[in-house]
Design a protein around this motif. Structure first.
Motif, PDB file in Angstrom:
ATOM      1  N   PRO A 177      20.605  48.454  29.544  1.00 29.25           N
ATOM      2  CA  PRO A 177      19.243  48.621  30.045  1.00 29.25           C
ATOM      3  C   PRO A 177      18.910  47.574  31.104  1.00 29.25           C
ATOM      4  O   PRO A 177      19.479  46.479  31.110  1.00 29.25           O
ATOM      5  N   GLY A 178      18.005  47.920  31.985  1.00 28.55           N
ATOM      6  CA  GLY A 178      17.555  46.975  32.995  1.00 28.55           C
ATOM      7  C   GLY A 178      18.553  46.825  34.124  1.00 28.55           C
ATOM      8  O   GLY A 178      19.412  47.671  34.345  1.00 28.55           O
ATOM      9  N   ARG A 179      18.417  45.721  34.843  1.00 22.20           N
ATOM     10  CA  ARG A 179      19.257  45.459  36.015  1.00 22.20           C
ATOM     11  C   ARG A 179      20.468  44.619  35.623  1.00 22.20           C
ATOM     12  O   ARG A 179      20.342  43.588  34.976  1.00 22.20           O
ATOM     13  N   THR A 180      21.633  45.073  36.056  1.00 20.11           N
ATOM     14  CA  THR A 180      22.907  44.403  35.803  1.00 20.11           C
ATOM     15  C   THR A 180      23.631  44.210  37.124  1.00 20.11           C
ATOM     16  O   THR A 180      23.619  45.099  37.976  1.00 20.11           O
ATOM     17  N   VAL A 181      24.263  43.064  37.270  1.00 19.40           N
ATOM     18  CA  VAL A 181      25.157  42.832  38.400  1.00 19.40           C
ATOM     19  C   VAL A 181      26.564  42.740  37.828  1.00 19.40           C
ATOM     20  O   VAL A 181      26.818  41.981  36.900  1.00 19.40           O
ATOM     21  N   VAL A 182      27.463  43.552  38.376  1.00 20.96           N
ATOM     22  CA  VAL A 182      28.861  43.511  37.948  1.00 20.96           C
ATOM     23  C   VAL A 182      29.727  43.361  39.195  1.00 20.96           C
ATOM     24  O   VAL A 182      29.567  44.099  40.160  1.00 20.96           O
ATOM     25  N   PHE A 183      30.574  42.341  39.170  1.00 20.17           N
ATOM     26  CA  PHE A 183      31.474  42.149  40.303  1.00 20.17           C
ATOM     27  C   PHE A 183      32.898  42.418  39.833  1.00 20.17           C
ATOM     28  O   PHE A 183      33.359  41.899  38.835  1.00 20.17           O
ATOM     29  N   ALA A 184      33.556  43.297  40.573  1.00 20.01           N
ATOM     30  CA  ALA A 184      34.947  43.645  40.287  1.00 20.01           C
ATOM     31  C   ALA A 184      35.841  42.780  41.172  1.00 20.01           C
ATOM     32  O   ALA A 184      35.529  42.527  42.335  1.00 20.01           O
ATOM     33  N   TYR A 185      36.942  42.322  40.590  1.00 22.46           N
ATOM     34  CA  TYR A 185      37.861  41.442  41.304  1.00 22.46           C
ATOM     35  C   TYR A 185      39.284  41.791  40.886  1.00 22.46           C
ATOM     36  O   TYR A 185      39.506  42.324  39.797  1.00 22.46           O
ATOM     37  N   PRO A 186      40.270  41.501  41.744  1.00 14.52           N
ATOM     38  CA  PRO A 186      41.655  41.855  41.399  1.00 14.52           C
ATOM     39  C   PRO A 186      42.174  41.128  40.159  1.00 14.52           C
ATOM     40  O   PRO A 186      42.571  41.751  39.188  1.00 14.52           O
ATOM     41  N   ARG A 187      42.176  39.807  40.193  1.00 12.62           N
ATOM     42  CA  ARG A 187      42.661  39.022  39.061  1.00 12.62           C
ATOM     43  C   ARG A 187      42.464  37.547  39.360  1.00 12.62           C
ATOM     44  O   ARG A 187      42.637  37.119  40.492  1.00 12.62           O
ATOM     45  N   THR A 188      42.126  36.793  38.341  1.00  9.93           N
ATOM     46  CA  THR A 188      42.036  35.355  38.526  1.00  9.93           C
ATOM     47  C   THR A 188      43.435  34.764  38.410  1.00  9.93           C
ATOM     48  O   THR A 188      44.279  35.276  37.677  1.00  9.93           O
ATOM     49  N   GLY A 189      43.665  33.699  39.154  1.00 11.70           N
ATOM     50  CA  GLY A 189      44.953  33.021  39.098  1.00 11.70           C
ATOM     51  C   GLY A 189      45.121  32.293  37.779  1.00 11.70           C
ATOM     52  O   GLY A 189      44.155  31.866  37.152  1.00 11.70           O
ATOM     53  N   GLU A 190      46.348  32.165  37.375  1.00 16.93           N
ATOM     54  CA  GLU A 190      46.659  31.470  36.125  1.00 16.93           C
ATOM     55  C   GLU A 190      47.268  30.122  36.461  1.00 16.93           C
ATOM     56  O   GLU A 190      48.344  30.055  37.065  1.00 16.93           O
ATOM     57  N   PRO A 191      46.582  29.035  36.105  1.00 21.55           N
ATOM     58  CA  PRO A 191      47.095  27.701  36.445  1.00 21.55           C
ATOM     59  C   PRO A 191      48.540  27.506  35.980  1.00 21.55           C
ATOM     60  O   PRO A 191      48.904  27.879  34.865  1.00 21.55           O
ATOM     61  N   GLY A 192      49.343  26.954  36.884  1.00 20.78           N
ATOM     62  CA  GLY A 192      50.734  26.689  36.560  1.00 20.78           C
ATOM     63  C   GLY A 192      51.658  27.886  36.704  1.00 20.78           C
ATOM     64  O   GLY A 192      52.860  27.766  36.510  1.00 20.78           O
ATOM     65  N   GLN A 193      51.109  29.046  37.052  1.00 20.34           N
ATOM     66  CA  GLN A 193      51.913  30.258  37.202  1.00 20.34           C
ATOM     67  C   GLN A 193      51.919  30.696  38.666  1.00 20.34           C
ATOM     68  O   GLN A 193      50.937  30.486  39.383  1.00 20.34           O
ATOM     69  N   PRO A 194      52.991  31.325  39.111  1.00 19.32           N
ATOM     70  CA  PRO A 194      53.027  31.792  40.505  1.00 19.32           C
ATOM     71  C   PRO A 194      52.081  32.982  40.691  1.00 19.32           C
ATOM     72  O   PRO A 194      51.663  33.630  39.728  1.00 19.32           O
ATOM     73  N   ASN A 195      51.746  33.248  41.956  1.00 19.77           N
ATOM     74  CA  ASN A 195      50.953  34.433  42.276  1.00 19.77           C
ATOM     75  C   ASN A 195      51.702  35.682  41.846  1.00 19.77           C
ATOM     76  O   ASN A 195      52.923  35.662  41.662  1.00 19.77           O
ATOM     77  N   LEU A 196      50.982  36.776  41.706  1.00 19.17           N
ATOM     78  CA  LEU A 196      51.579  38.054  41.311  1.00 19.17           C
ATOM     79  C   LEU A 196      52.687  38.455  42.282  1.00 19.17           C
ATOM     80  O   LEU A 196      53.737  38.953  41.880  1.00 19.17           O
ATOM     81  N   VAL A 197      52.452  38.246  43.563  1.00 19.27           N
ATOM     82  CA  VAL A 197      53.451  38.493  44.609  1.00 19.27           C
ATOM     83  C   VAL A 197      53.416  37.298  45.565  1.00 19.27           C
ATOM     84  O   VAL A 197      52.393  36.629  45.705  1.00 19.27           O
ATOM     85  N   ALA A 198      54.519  37.056  46.233  1.00 23.29           N
ATOM     86  CA  ALA A 198      54.632  35.886  47.110  1.00 23.29           C
ATOM     87  C   ALA A 198      53.609  35.898  48.242  1.00 23.29           C
ATOM     88  O   ALA A 198      53.119  34.848  48.648  1.00 23.29           O
ATOM     89  N   ASP A 199      53.278  37.077  48.762  1.00 24.13           N
ATOM     90  CA  ASP A 199      52.356  37.159  49.897  1.00 24.13           C
ATOM     91  C   ASP A 199      50.917  37.488  49.464  1.00 24.13           C
ATOM     92  O   ASP A 199      50.153  38.083  50.220  1.00 24.13           O
ATOM     93  N   TRP A 200      50.527  37.063  48.260  1.00 27.90           N
ATOM     94  CA  TRP A 200      49.190  37.356  47.714  1.00 27.90           C
ATOM     95  C   TRP A 200      48.072  36.995  48.696  1.00 27.90           C
ATOM     96  O   TRP A 200      47.156  37.774  48.922  1.00 27.90           O
ATOM     97  N   ASP A 201      48.152  35.824  49.290  1.00 26.22           N
ATOM     98  CA  ASP A 201      47.099  35.370  50.196  1.00 26.22           C
ATOM     99  C   ASP A 201      47.008  36.212  51.466  1.00 26.22           C
ATOM    100  O   ASP A 201      45.984  36.197  52.146  1.00 26.22           O
ATOM    101  N   ALA A 202      48.062  36.943  51.815  1.00 26.50           N
ATOM    102  CA  ALA A 202      48.067  37.772  53.021  1.00 26.50           C
ATOM    103  C   ALA A 202      47.484  39.162  52.773  1.00 26.50           C
ATOM    104  O   ALA A 202      47.215  39.899  53.723  1.00 26.50           O
ATOM    105  N   ILE A 203      47.252  39.524  51.516  1.00 32.99           N
ATOM    106  CA  ILE A 203      46.663  40.837  51.197  1.00 32.99           C
ATOM    107  C   ILE A 203      45.153  40.730  51.387  1.00 32.99           C
ATOM    108  O   ILE A 203      44.493  39.957  50.695  1.00 32.99           O
ATOM    109  N   PRO A 204      44.584  41.476  52.340  1.00 37.79           N
ATOM    110  CA  PRO A 204      43.136  41.387  52.565  1.00 37.79           C
ATOM    111  C   PRO A 204      42.350  41.702  51.285  1.00 37.79           C
ATOM    112  O   PRO A 204      42.549  42.741  50.664  1.00 37.79           O
TER     113      PRO A 204
END
Length: 188
Positions: free
Chosen positions: A48-75
């Motif tokens: 009920p009422g007003r809701t704000v929902v933000f969708a995002y790909p995935r949060t990074g996991e400290p100490g773990q590599p990105n999902l793919v090497a060129d993650w930062d290059a994906i717009p």
């Protein structure tokens, strides 16, 4: 070297509006049960009422590599942690403007989201659409990286489960909460 997920690189590529969210304005979201980081089950269609929902790909996991090497290059891929922290830092301002609830949404498992919510001290819940039931039912924009289907970054303002405003694409991600606040102020 450990990746600093709290900052954005200066050369971050901006996503383009591919029209993949054009159909959402005015639409009631499907009634899909999503697991929240507080252990509750949430259906965005039933809030009920007003809701704000933000969708995002995935949060990074400290100490773990990105999902793919060129993650930062994906717009639109990089910036989930700064976006979540911006909503954390502006949470009170959103509530003061009549927003009843704020939620983050991704396809990550609820266990991982819970770790991120605790680590980032989020005052709102993250919702897991791990099986993409909401994404498929609402036809939310997605992309694939490393064999994983992820949500494209967008922010929705819902009123009683109906999409009132769509922010897509969202860029830069750390300004997402401020964009919503500016819109709410203009609507007041």
């Amino acid at each position: 070297m450990t990746q600093d997920y709290s900052t954005l690189p200066p050369d971050l590529p901006a996503p383009v509006d591919d029209g993949a969210a054009d159909h959402l304005q005015g639409r009631r979201l499907p009634d899909v049960a999503l697991t929240a980081t507080d252990g509750q089950t949430v259906s965005l269609a039933r809030l009920p009422g007003r809701t704000v929902v933000f969708a995002y790909p995935r949060t990074g996991e400290p100490g773990q590599p990105n999902l793919v090497a060129d993650w930062d290059a994906i717009p639109g891929a990089r910036g989930c942690t700064p976006q979540a922290c911006a909503f954390r830092d502006r949470h009170g301002a959103l509530i003061a403007r009549g927003v009843a609830q704020v939620h983050g949404l991704s396809t990550q498992a609820s266990d991982y989201q819970r770790e991120a919510a605790e680590r980032l001290h989020l005052p709102y819940t993250l919702l897991s659409d791990r099986h993409r039931a909401l994404a498929l039912g609402a036809r939310l924009p997605t992309f694939e990286a490393g064999g994983t289907v992820l949500l494209k970054r967008l922010t929705l303002v819902l009123d009683d489960g109906v999409v009132t405003k769509v922010f897509y694409p969202v860029f830069p991600p750390d300004r997402s909460a401020e964009q919503v606040i500016d819109w709410l102020d203009a609507e007041a």
